[in-house]
Design a protein around this motif. Structure first.
Motif, mmCIF file in Angstrom:
data_model
loop_
_atom_site.group_PDB
_atom_site.id
_atom_site.type_symbol
_atom_site.label_atom_id
_atom_site.label_comp_id
_atom_site.label_asym_id
_atom_site.label_seq_id
_atom_site.Cartn_x
_atom_site.Cartn_y
_atom_site.Cartn_z
ATOM 1 N N ASP A 1 -24.758 86.524 -97.127
ATOM 2 C CA ASP A 1 -25.200 86.133 -98.465
ATOM 3 C C ASP A 1 -24.173 85.107 -98.965
ATOM 4 O OD1 ASP A 1 -25.255 86.089 -101.349
ATOM 5 O OD2 ASP A 1 -26.563 87.846 -101.242
ATOM 6 N N ALA A 2 -24.623 83.870 -99.155
ATOM 7 C CA ALA A 2 -23.681 82.780 -99.435
ATOM 8 C C ALA A 2 -22.783 83.093 -100.641
ATOM 9 C CB ALA A 2 -24.447 81.486 -99.668
ATOM 10 N N ARG A 3 -23.408 83.575 -101.729
ATOM 11 C CA ARG A 3 -22.619 83.810 -102.951
ATOM 12 C C ARG A 3 -21.550 84.880 -102.708
ATOM 13 N NH1 ARG A 3 -22.753 86.530 -108.028
ATOM 14 N NH2 ARG A 3 -24.377 88.004 -107.404
ATOM 15 N N ARG A 4 -21.951 85.971 -102.002
ATOM 16 C CA ARG A 4 -21.002 87.074 -101.762
ATOM 17 C C ARG A 4 -19.929 86.665 -100.756
ATOM 18 N NH1 ARG A 4 -21.380 90.011 -106.138
ATOM 19 N NH2 ARG A 4 -23.427 90.942 -106.461
ATOM 20 N N ALA A 5 -20.308 85.880 -99.736
ATOM 21 C CA ALA A 5 -19.312 85.452 -98.746
ATOM 22 C C ALA A 5 -18.276 84.555 -99.409
ATOM 23 C CB ALA A 5 -19.997 84.735 -97.597
ATOM 24 N N VAL A 6 -18.743 83.672 -100.316
ATOM 25 C CA VAL A 6 -17.784 82.797 -101.036
ATOM 26 C C VAL A 6 -16.894 83.665 -101.930
ATOM 27 C CG1 VAL A 6 -17.593 80.976 -102.775
ATOM 28 C CG2 VAL A 6 -19.240 80.739 -100.906
ATOM 29 N N GLN A 7 -17.486 84.723 -102.518
ATOM 30 C CA GLN A 7 -16.690 85.634 -103.376
ATOM 31 C C GLN A 7 -15.579 86.308 -102.559
ATOM 32 O OE1 GLN A 7 -19.135 88.597 -105.263
ATOM 33 N NE2 GLN A 7 -17.491 89.324 -106.610
ATOM 34 N N ILE A 8 -15.908 86.733 -101.315
ATOM 35 C CA ILE A 8 -14.894 87.354 -100.452
ATOM 36 C C ILE A 8 -13.743 86.367 -100.238
ATOM 37 C CG2 ILE A 8 -14.410 88.207 -98.105
ATOM 38 C CD1 ILE A 8 -17.402 89.050 -97.953
#
Ligand code: ADP
Length: 462
Positions: A351-358
């Motif tokens: 999930d792009a948004r969650r991966a960037v959040q990580i």
């Protein structure tokens, strides 16, 4: 009480089983013993000299059974038995006692004699295997079958069978009592641990999570007790975590709220003037509160397994560049340069948004913990079906004894530094939950004053 029912049912079941088993063994063995004693008695008497031999002699002398009655009577008296004589057609020819004349006698070709007669005790059926003697004519054909039976002056019990019955009775009684005692012991052995578990569960229900039970009974019951203790310990731990979480949240909210309140009150009292600078500082504090509340919400959703992960094939380089761009200003302010790997790109399912959040959370920590100017690197490599992505810094590092705890909620190694950067100790727990939601895992390696490496995996898209 349900366990009392369990115990009494167990006692009843085992006792009934023992009684049925012992009872049937007793009945069968009594019958067999009676039969064997009578047979033995008949055989012994039949073996006396002159018993049925005279009957055979009579036939051989006369060539028929006519007039054999007195010989049969005499032979019976001599043997002390009743004698039944059947001819070659299996018809009753003579008998030493009138008892047998009233009986229904049926001699089958295989030599089994079925007797049905009325006795003082009721209708009696007897099957006698025999005959004890066969009389043959000159041609060798069966001319007569002789049966010898115990005297039927209504068959008084033999003293031997009476004492045998007595000993059977006492054995049966003793075995039944023993069976009942065994039943009570077995029932206790099973029901006591169950009662203890029930009592412990009730105490737990009323809020006592420290309760534990002693494993007892069979292996399965002991296993159940172990399982119960493990469950109680887990509940206890969760309850403790929940209490700590509530108090940590209150503590984290208090600091920015107190700052905002004091600032506003002093403006209200005219002690300070609402300059642009002061308003900006108040805004910072509220932003910090907003971030904290967002983090808490993310964590709560992730822990409840309700975080929506919309996984799509994504290039790791694109994710890394997006996270690095978001962090650029903060990094530049601290003189830190963020470098992305230039090695072969990998496509992961994320999930792009969650991966960037990580990546953003890991980069924020890396940048915040750089002591001097330097470089933070994002690298990636393939490992089986996963991409291993790393955020590497050359910052202050984490002491080895603190390392295992940094993924816990609200855990901070250096509280003052974290507070200064607005961290509440929720960044890494969120990272861990987000990575787990993608089916990956995260871990950290670090050396004090050398730097840290945070690695996590994401599944490679096929
Ligand atoms: P915070 O929001 O306070 O940064 P985190 O959960 O992200 O909380 O991190 C927990 C603690 O782990 C931090 O307070 C910090 O002490 C330590 N930590 C995390 N990342 C690093 C790093 N790259 N270098 C040194 N310490 C780190």
């Amino acid at each position: 009480m349900p366990s009392a029912t369990l115990r009494s049912r167990l006692i009843a079941m085992v006792a009934a089983l023992v009684a049925v088993m012992i009872g049937s063994v007793a009945v069968i063995s009594t019958r067999v013993a009676h039969y064997e004693i009578r047979k033995f008695d008949v055989e012994v008497r039949a073996g006396r000299p002159g018993a049925p031999v005279a009957i055979g002699d009579y036939y051989r002398a006369h060539g028929s059974w006519t007039g054999v009655g007195p010989v049969v009577d005499q032979a019976a008296r001599a043997a002390g038995l009743d004698i039944l004589l059947f001819d070659g057609q299996r018809r009753l020819v003579a008998t030493s006692s009138a008892v047998w004349r009233d009986a229904h006698l049926d001699l089958s070709p295989d030599g089994t004699l079925a007797i049905e007669r009325l006795t003082a005790a009721g209708n009696a059926h007897q099957l006698i295997r025999g005959p004890q003697m066969l009389v043959r004519d000159k041609a060798g054909n069966v001319a007569g079958s002789i049966f010898m039976l115990p005297l039927q002056s209504d068959a008084p019990e033999l003293p031997a069978t009476r004492s045998l019955d007595r000993s059977f009775f006492w054995t049966f009684l003793g075995a039944t009592l023993f069976g009942i005692l065994m039943a009570i012991a077995i029932a206790r052995w099973i029901s006591v641990p169950v009662e203890r578990l029930t009592a412990a569960a009730r105490r737990m229900e009323s809020g006592d999570l420290t309760v534990r039970v002693e494993p007892a009974g069979g292996a399965e019951l002991a296993e159940l007790a172990h399982g119960f203790n493990a469950m109680a310990a887990a509940l206890d731990r969760n309850e403790e975590q929940r209490r700590r979480m509530v108090s940590d949240v209150a503590h984290e909210l208090r600091a920015p709220l107190t700052n905002i309140r004091c600032e506003l009150e002093s403006m209200q009292d005219g002690l300070t003037t609402p300059t642009q600078e002061r308003i900006a500082s108040l805004h910072d504090e509220t932003m910090q509160l907003t971030r904290l509340v967002d983090d808490l919400q993310d964590l709560a959703l992730a822990e409840a397994g309700r975080l929506e992960i919309n996984a799509q094939p994504m290039a790791v380089s694109a994710l890394a560049r997006r996270a690095a761009a978001g962090m650029e200003t903060r990094a530049r302010d601290r003189g830190v340069n963020i470098q992305c790997d230039v090695s072969d790109d990998l496509v992961v399912l994320a999930d792009a948004r969650r991966a960037v959040q990580i990546l953003t959370n890991l980069l924020a920590n890396a940048v915040a913990h750089m002591e001097a100017q330097g470089e933070v690197r994002i690298t990636w490599e393939r490992s089986g079906g996963d991409a291993v992505i790393r955020v590497i810094d050359s910052g202050v590092g984490i002491p080895a004894d603190e390392l295992p705890r940094i993924f816990e909620r609200f855990y901070r190694v250096d509280v003052s530094r974290s507070r200064a950067t607005g961290g509440a100790g929720l960044g890494l727990p969120i990272v861990r939950q987000l990575v787990a939601a993608h089916g990956g895992r995260v871990w950290a390696e670090s050396e004090v004053r050398k730097g840290s490496v945070f690695s996590f995996t994401l599944p490679i898209s096929i």
